[in-house]
Design a protein around this motif. Structure first.
Motif, PDB file in Angstrom:
ATOM      1  N   GLU A 174      20.038-122.818  28.656  1.00  0.00           N
ATOM      2  CA  GLU A 174      19.917-121.390  28.934  1.00  0.00           C
ATOM      3  C   GLU A 174      21.171-120.926  29.673  1.00  0.00           C
ATOM      4  OE1 GLU A 174      16.244-121.315  31.204  1.00  0.00           O
ATOM      5  OE2 GLU A 174      17.343-121.515  33.104  1.00  0.00           O
ATOM      6  N   ASP A 175      21.245-119.628  29.932  1.00  0.00           N
ATOM      7  CA  ASP A 175      22.366-119.105  30.715  1.00  0.00           C
ATOM      8  C   ASP A 175      22.280-119.628  32.151  1.00  0.00           C
ATOM      9  OD1 ASP A 175      23.456-117.590  28.635  1.00  0.00           O
ATOM     10  OD2 ASP A 175      22.180-115.856  29.107  1.00  0.00           O
ATOM     11  N   PRO A 176      23.440-119.795  32.807  1.00  0.00           N
ATOM     12  CA  PRO A 176      24.790-119.478  32.350  1.00  0.00           C
ATOM     13  C   PRO A 176      25.467-120.686  31.700  1.00  0.00           C
ATOM     14  CG  PRO A 176      24.887-120.095  34.637  1.00  0.00           C
ATOM     15  CD  PRO A 176      23.434-120.186  34.236  1.00  0.00           C
ATOM     16  N   GLN A 177      26.553-120.423  31.005  1.00  0.00           N
ATOM     17  CA  GLN A 177      27.450-121.504  30.601  1.00  0.00           C
ATOM     18  C   GLN A 177      28.340-121.854  31.787  1.00  0.00           C
ATOM     19  OE1 GLN A 177      29.588-120.331  27.030  1.00  0.00           O
ATOM     20  NE2 GLN A 177      27.995-121.224  25.766  1.00  0.00           N
ATOM     21  N   VAL A 178      28.487-123.148  32.028  1.00  0.00           N
ATOM     22  CA  VAL A 178      29.267-123.620  33.175  1.00  0.00           C
ATOM     23  C   VAL A 178      30.511-124.322  32.645  1.00  0.00           C
ATOM     24  CG1 VAL A 178      29.240-125.005  35.277  1.00  0.00           C
ATOM     25  CG2 VAL A 178      27.137-123.890  34.503  1.00  0.00           C
ATOM     26  N   LEU A 179      31.619-123.581  32.611  1.00  0.00           N
ATOM     27  CA  LEU A 179      32.870-124.139  32.094  1.00  0.00           C
ATOM     28  C   LEU A 179      33.473-125.103  33.109  1.00  0.00           C
ATOM     29  CD1 LEU A 179      34.501-120.924  30.569  1.00  0.00           C
ATOM     30  CD2 LEU A 179      32.917-122.543  29.485  1.00  0.00           C
ATOM     31  N   HIS A 194      25.380-126.017  31.487  1.00  0.00           N
ATOM     32  CA  HIS A 194      24.480-124.953  31.052  1.00  0.00           C
ATOM     33  C   HIS A 194      23.319-124.796  32.022  1.00  0.00           C
ATOM     34  CE1 HIS A 194      21.703-128.179  29.747  1.00  0.00           C
ATOM     35  NE2 HIS A 194      22.807-128.805  29.398  1.00  0.00           N
ATOM     36  N   GLY A 195      22.768-123.592  32.050  1.00  0.00           N
ATOM     37  CA  GLY A 195      21.528-123.383  32.757  1.00  0.00           C
ATOM     38  C   GLY A 195      20.422-124.218  32.138  1.00  0.00           C
ATOM     39  N   ILE A 196      19.422-124.552  32.947  1.00  0.00           N
ATOM     40  CA  ILE A 196      18.353-125.433  32.486  1.00  0.00           C
ATOM     41  C   ILE A 196      17.100-125.173  33.310  1.00  0.00           C
ATOM     42  CG2 ILE A 196      19.066-127.317  34.043  1.00  0.00           C
ATOM     43  CD1 ILE A 196      18.300-129.266  31.763  1.00  0.00           C
ATOM     44  N   GLY A 197      15.960-125.347  32.685  1.00  0.00           N
ATOM     45  CA  GLY A 197      14.683-125.152  33.357  1.00  0.00           C
ATOM     46  C   GLY A 197      13.576-125.414  32.366  1.00  0.00           C
ATOM     47  N   THR A 255      19.461-123.059  38.523  1.00  0.00           N
ATOM     48  CA  THR A 255      19.604-124.478  38.180  1.00  0.00           C
ATOM     49  C   THR A 255      20.472-124.591  36.937  1.00  0.00           C
ATOM     50  OG1 THR A 255      17.486-124.368  37.001  1.00  0.00           O
ATOM     51  CG2 THR A 255      17.457-125.311  39.214  1.00  0.00           C
ATOM     52  N   PHE A 256      21.417-125.527  36.981  1.00  0.00           N
ATOM     53  CA  PHE A 256      22.324-125.719  35.855  1.00  0.00           C
ATOM     54  C   PHE A 256      22.936-127.108  35.934  1.00  0.00           C
ATOM     55  CE2 PHE A 256      24.436-123.229  39.196  1.00  0.00           C
ATOM     56  CZ  PHE A 256      25.464-124.081  39.568  1.00  0.00           C
ATOM     57  N   THR A 257      23.553-127.507  34.827  1.00  0.00           N
ATOM     58  CA  THR A 257      24.235-128.797  34.804  1.00  0.00           C
ATOM     59  C   THR A 257      25.725-128.606  35.028  1.00  0.00           C
ATOM     60  OG1 THR A 257      24.743-128.818  32.417  1.00  0.00           O
ATOM     61  CG2 THR A 257      22.567-129.648  33.106  1.00  0.00           C
ATOM     62  N   ILE A 258      26.322-129.611  35.643  1.00  0.00           N
ATOM     63  CA  ILE A 258      27.780-129.753  35.703  1.00  0.00           C
ATOM     64  C   ILE A 258      28.087-131.074  35.039  1.00  0.00           C
ATOM     65  CG2 ILE A 258      29.780-130.036  37.216  1.00  0.00           C
ATOM     66  CD1 ILE A 258      28.443-128.178  39.210  1.00  0.00           C
ATOM     67  N   GLU A 259      28.874-131.069  33.954  1.00  0.00           N
ATOM     68  CA  GLU A 259      29.012-132.266  33.116  1.00  0.00           C
ATOM     69  C   GLU A 259      30.390-132.360  32.451  1.00  0.00           C
ATOM     70  OE1 GLU A 259      26.739-131.903  29.330  1.00  0.00           O
ATOM     71  OE2 GLU A 259      25.669-130.280  30.352  1.00  0.00           O
ATOM     72  N   PRO A 260      31.455-132.479  33.244  1.00  0.00           N
ATOM     73  CA  PRO A 260      32.796-132.469  32.664  1.00  0.00           C
ATOM     74  C   PRO A 260      33.052-133.619  31.698  1.00  0.00           C
ATOM     75  CG  PRO A 260      32.856-133.227  34.935  1.00  0.00           C
ATOM     76  CD  PRO A 260      31.467-132.703  34.693  1.00  0.00           C
ATOM     77  N   MET A 261      33.763-133.297  30.636  1.00  0.00           N
ATOM     78  CA  MET A 261      34.269-134.282  29.683  1.00  0.00           C
ATOM     79  C   MET A 261      35.786-134.335  29.858  1.00  0.00           C
ATOM     80  SD  MET A 261      31.766-132.743  26.871  1.00  0.00           S
ATOM     81  CE  MET A 261      31.295-131.500  28.101  1.00  0.00           C
ATOM     82  N   ILE A 262      36.285-135.491  30.252  1.00  0.00           N
ATOM     83  CA  ILE A 262      37.695-135.662  30.606  1.00  0.00           C
ATOM     84  C   ILE A 262      38.322-136.680  29.660  1.00  0.00           C
ATOM     85  CG2 ILE A 262      39.303-136.261  32.461  1.00  0.00           C
ATOM     86  CD1 ILE A 262      37.549-133.815  33.091  1.00  0.00           C
TER      87      ILE A 262
END
Length: 263
Positions: A178-183, A170-173, A199-206
């Motif tokens: 916040e937007d965007p959603q990061v699939l 997700h976007g963050i600040g 700025t956004f997070t990348i956080e995969p769940m595997i």
């Protein structure tokens, strides 16, 4: 979609929040041992954030969440609530923390092994970590969000693991989510085009088994439907003019060579 572009001054504040969040995960590592409760880990993180870092734990009371960190053990995918159950040797646990400093958020999570973790658990964690970095290495102006998701999905699935689809980066600040959603799945060339200053997070769940998940009655804890192990890694990312900057790298982190070259 309301995607915010951070000014240079705001980027500096994001760097500070990210560095502080990473320091929490460094601090707690020696305490992730057999016999400790996740509640004890939570209390240590809370005290460190408030007393040592002079910052605010973003998770505490966020939409009713009762703790400072999320502790997701074994088949818990995300948002595990710290409690009185003791960790045992062979467990794996994701600790997810977000720190607020000067109104800006730094969000990161990391996998920990409790004692001697099984081979499958280590393979899963390593694959998730590499999948995250493959997504990060796609980040630059002009890249689309689908390129990030495709890089993560293709690597995870090539290792016979599955990608959770119900939860995403997700976007963050100034705002936590916040937007965007990061699939963490998708098709190349699709989705929002990235611009410098995002700025956004990348956080995969595997998952080691199927990708299907379910939400427990507490309204927070998400588990794999088939009880298979799950792993997650997370960084907060800034899109720069030339590529990316990882805002939640800690002093102990080594930026992978290929990622460093891309940035």
């Amino acid at each position: 979609m309301n995607v915010t572009i951070k000014s240079p001054a705001e980027q500096d504040k994001m760097r500070t929040a990210g560095r502080l969040a990473a320091s929490v995960l460094d601090m707690i590592e020696p305490f992730v041992q057999p016999g400790v409760t996740t509640d004890e880990l939570d209390q240590r993180c809370h005290d460190y954030i408030v007393k040592e870092l002079q910052s605010i734990p973003a998770n505490l009371n966020y939409r009713g969440f009762p703790k400072t960190i999320c502790t997701s053990v074994n088949h818990v995918v995300c948002h595990g609530i710290p409690g009185e159950k003791k960790l045992k040797s062979g467990d794996i646990v994701n600790i997810d923390v977000t720190v607020i400093r000067d109104g800006f958020h730094g969000d990161t999570s990391r996998m920990y092994f409790v004692g001697a973790a099984p081979i499958l658990a280590r393979r899963l964690s390593a694959a998730c970590h590499e999948a995250m970095w493959r997504g990060i290495r796609e980040v630059k102006p002009g890249t689309r969000l689908g390129d990030i998701g495709h890089a993560i999905q293709s690597y995870a699935e090539s290792n016979n693991f599955s990608v959770v689809r119900e939860y995403c980066g997700h976007g963050i600040g100034r705002i936590y989510h916040e937007d965007p959603q990061v699939l963490h799945y998708g098709n190349p060339g699709t989705g929002l085009e990235l611009s410098a200053g995002m700025t956004f997070t990348i956080e995969p769940m595997i998952n080691a088994g199927r990708r299907d998940v379910r939400l427990l009655p507490d309204g927070w804890t998400v588990v794999t439907k088939d009880q298979s192990l799950s792993a997650q890694w997370e960084h907060t990312i800034l899109v720069t003019d030339e590529g990316f900057e990882v805002l939640t790298l800690s002093a102990s982190d080594a930026l992978p060579a290929a990622a460093a070259a891309a940035s």
